[in-house]
Design an enzyme around this catalytic site. Sequence first.
Site, PDB file in Angstrom:
ATOM      1  N   ASN A 142     -64.520   9.470  87.529  1.00  0.00           N
ATOM      2  CA  ASN A 142     -66.017   9.989  87.533  1.00  0.00           C
ATOM      3  C   ASN A 142     -67.008   9.229  87.119  1.00  0.00           C
ATOM      4  O   ASN A 142     -67.860   8.894  87.688  1.00  0.00           O
ATOM      5  CB  ASN A 142     -66.108  11.311  86.557  1.00  0.00           C
ATOM      6  N   GLU A 155     -40.694 -14.437  92.464  1.00  0.00           N
ATOM      7  CA  GLU A 155     -40.512 -15.429  91.210  1.00  0.00           C
ATOM      8  C   GLU A 155     -40.825 -16.659  91.967  1.00  0.00           C
ATOM      9  O   GLU A 155     -41.411 -17.676  91.318  1.00  0.00           O
ATOM     10  CB  GLU A 155     -39.042 -15.267  91.004  1.00  0.00           C
ATOM     11  N   HIS A 179     -38.352 -12.388  86.048  1.00  0.00           N
ATOM     12  CA  HIS A 179     -36.731 -12.831  85.989  1.00  0.00           C
ATOM     13  C   HIS A 179     -36.169 -11.927  85.439  1.00  0.00           C
ATOM     14  O   HIS A 179     -34.884 -11.424  86.057  1.00  0.00           O
ATOM     15  CB  HIS A 179     -36.908 -13.934  85.206  1.00  0.00           C
TER      16      HIS A 179
END
Lengths: 666, 141
Positions: free
Chosen positions: A385, A68, A46
């Site tokens: 990695n 929303e 919002h």
Amino acid sequence: MNRSELMGVFLSEAEELLQLLEIEILKLEQQGESPDIIQNIFRIAHTLKGSSAAMGFEEMKQLTHEMETIFDKIRNQLLPVTQQVVDLLFECLDHLNGLKREIEQEGITKTPIDAIVHQLRQLEQNAEPEGKLLEEKQPKCQKYLCKVRLSEHCEMKLPRAHIVLHHLKQWGSVISSEPELDSVIEEANLNEFFFVIQTNADSDALQHSLSQLRDVEDAEVVPFSYESAAGAFVPWSDVNQDAEPGNSLPNQGRKEEKKIGQTIRVDVEHLDSIMNLVGELVIDQTRIAQVGNMLRDRYASDEMLDDLEHISNHFSRVVGELQEFVMKTRMLPVERLFNRFPRMVRDLGRALNKEVNLLLEGKETELDRTVIEEISDPLIHLIRNAIDHGIEEAEVRKQLGKSRKGTIKIRASHQENQVVLTVEDDGAGINAENVKESAIRKQLITAQEAEMMSEQELIQLIFLPGFSTARSVSEISGRGVGMDIVRNHIEKLNGFIDVETRLGEGTKFTIKLPLTLAILRGLLIKSQETTFALPMNNVIEIVRIPRKKIYSVKGKAVVKIREQILPLIGLHDLFRSSCRNSQTKHACIVVVGLAEKRLGLVVEELIGSQEIVVKSIGSYIGQVEGVSGATILGDGSVALILDVTGVFKLAQNLPSIESEAMNDVV
Amino acid sequence: MEASQQDQYIVIELGAEKYALKISEVYEIIKMQTITAVPNSKTFLEGVTNIRGKIVPIISLRKRFHLGATSVTHNARIVVVNHNGEMIGIVVDGVHQVVQFSDIQPSTDIVSEVDGSFFQGIGQSEDGLIGILHLEHVLAG
């Protein structure tokens, strides 16, 4: 405030909101839907919608608006949180990040968002029937207030309370406790305590199980409401006001919110300029002190000099404090950096089909913001990695008797004047034999050399340029540009990296970094009329030894200091400057260290240690091996700052000292 | 105003030779000061010095033109120029007046001893012909 200033505020706010949104969506995925998370997400979306609308970024506004709507559906339990929903939310997030980047770079948004909005709408339309179905199936979660009274004979009440809390956590999510267990110091009075728990279990069953616990005299479970809580939770009034009905903030949320003090946003460039100015002051302060000393030598009895000394001393104290505070303002908690990792680990884990649990510790550790920026890439590489090469696939792990889920632990902490970051996985570890083979195959070392190397030395080979053990090049890592770049990056920051590994048990990378890059403590040394500064954290010790104790082994000078044989190198030899014979009987040796490597630097004169302000020697000169920068000394002249990594490299490439040069060292 | 400034040149001295530098390229001219040698770098780089808290690289025009070194006299100056936003100092034997050239010819190979690519033209004034330095080429390399 003009538009560009507003834009700056908007962008930094958007950055923060997007990061928060990512964290919350991750939580949503991991912990399932809880009203608090949904509420947080709703609030963030919002805010973002509001500010992007205010700045006129229509796409961003529209997308957040659609999101929303979805969150609203989830909040009202019309839409279940499925993997599909989470994935789509992440996609939206990526879109928002993309939009933000476009705004940052070009000031406008270009990427169309129709496709993603369409997806969101579809999801929205499909929502209702499915949602209702779910609602029927699942009993609705309810909040209960649990009142637990311990027996008076209970010896250790606090640990007991923790046991109860732990027990409750198995039933559902504990929202709050009173008193807050972490903050209890006086345990003697801890006879009675309350928990608010959210669970879909039956209250009677819960009450029964609680009263079965040891030392619990009485347990009572009643449906939670603010009325029922009011009696027990007198100090809770602040929470009641904050939270919307039916939505009390979780414990942790409360704590985090408390921590936030009064802050203002400051442009990073301003901070950099302030730091530069403070650097100037530091230099001036040493100059004033130096001039004061010179005057003292000349006019020893002048009273005015006492005043000057006073002022100079006071000045240096104030400058010292100023420096400290400016440094503090530049510090950021590593949380900023850490927050990027959960999402990354999640995506990688899914791409590689590995189950990974990410633990982040020491989020609050503070680091200079330039260090944070610079360290981000190396850390990301290490994590990639660890997931790609370290952690095994779930099935393999199971066969090995490990838990299916691999764990990656990233820790930050302060140690003396350094920051220590560790990346630890419980994966396969690095196989020294594989490293050896690969290094020989890539002709990084010869087979002969390899035979001479210890296991630890072999593991260190992963830091060589062009080394990569992965047989196939994957998208995630293994392009052969891995660890050497990581190491270069870290060494550029005056830090160093070390690796510990146990085959089958995991690998741990330890990175040590200085707190700041701008000002450091340096040892000033002189050779051939040229002054150099050596970063103090690389100096292990300083020794004076008679010249006759320096021996020559295979044409290289060595010395034995406390049972350890050290290679020696003359400071002037490093840069191939002309040398003259020194006549002194003793040689001054500064032992410098880089990780476990040691080297003795023969210097002509030691000047002392002082705070030095690191300045770049500029792009015109470019990189000079063995020199990391320059600093301005008290007399206004420039001294070069030695870069210990480079010094080690130079020392290695130096031809064995010829007899002539030998005379000079010996 | 702008145009006339473009046409102004500073005449510098190197042994018996005189060269000109466009005044718009010159940031300032300072007296000789302590220079710290930077090892392992360009052959004509003298080192670095401190100009009002900034580390400024200094090159020697003599070394650049492969002219023999002479002892530094009190006439020697550091001409600080702007190069890609960075300050760079050039050590010269002396600095003369500011001149305006009545005519500028393209440089040919007639310039003595020194590589022709260091020049962007030859200016003509009352004092005779003076080679105009091509700063970009002088600094590069």
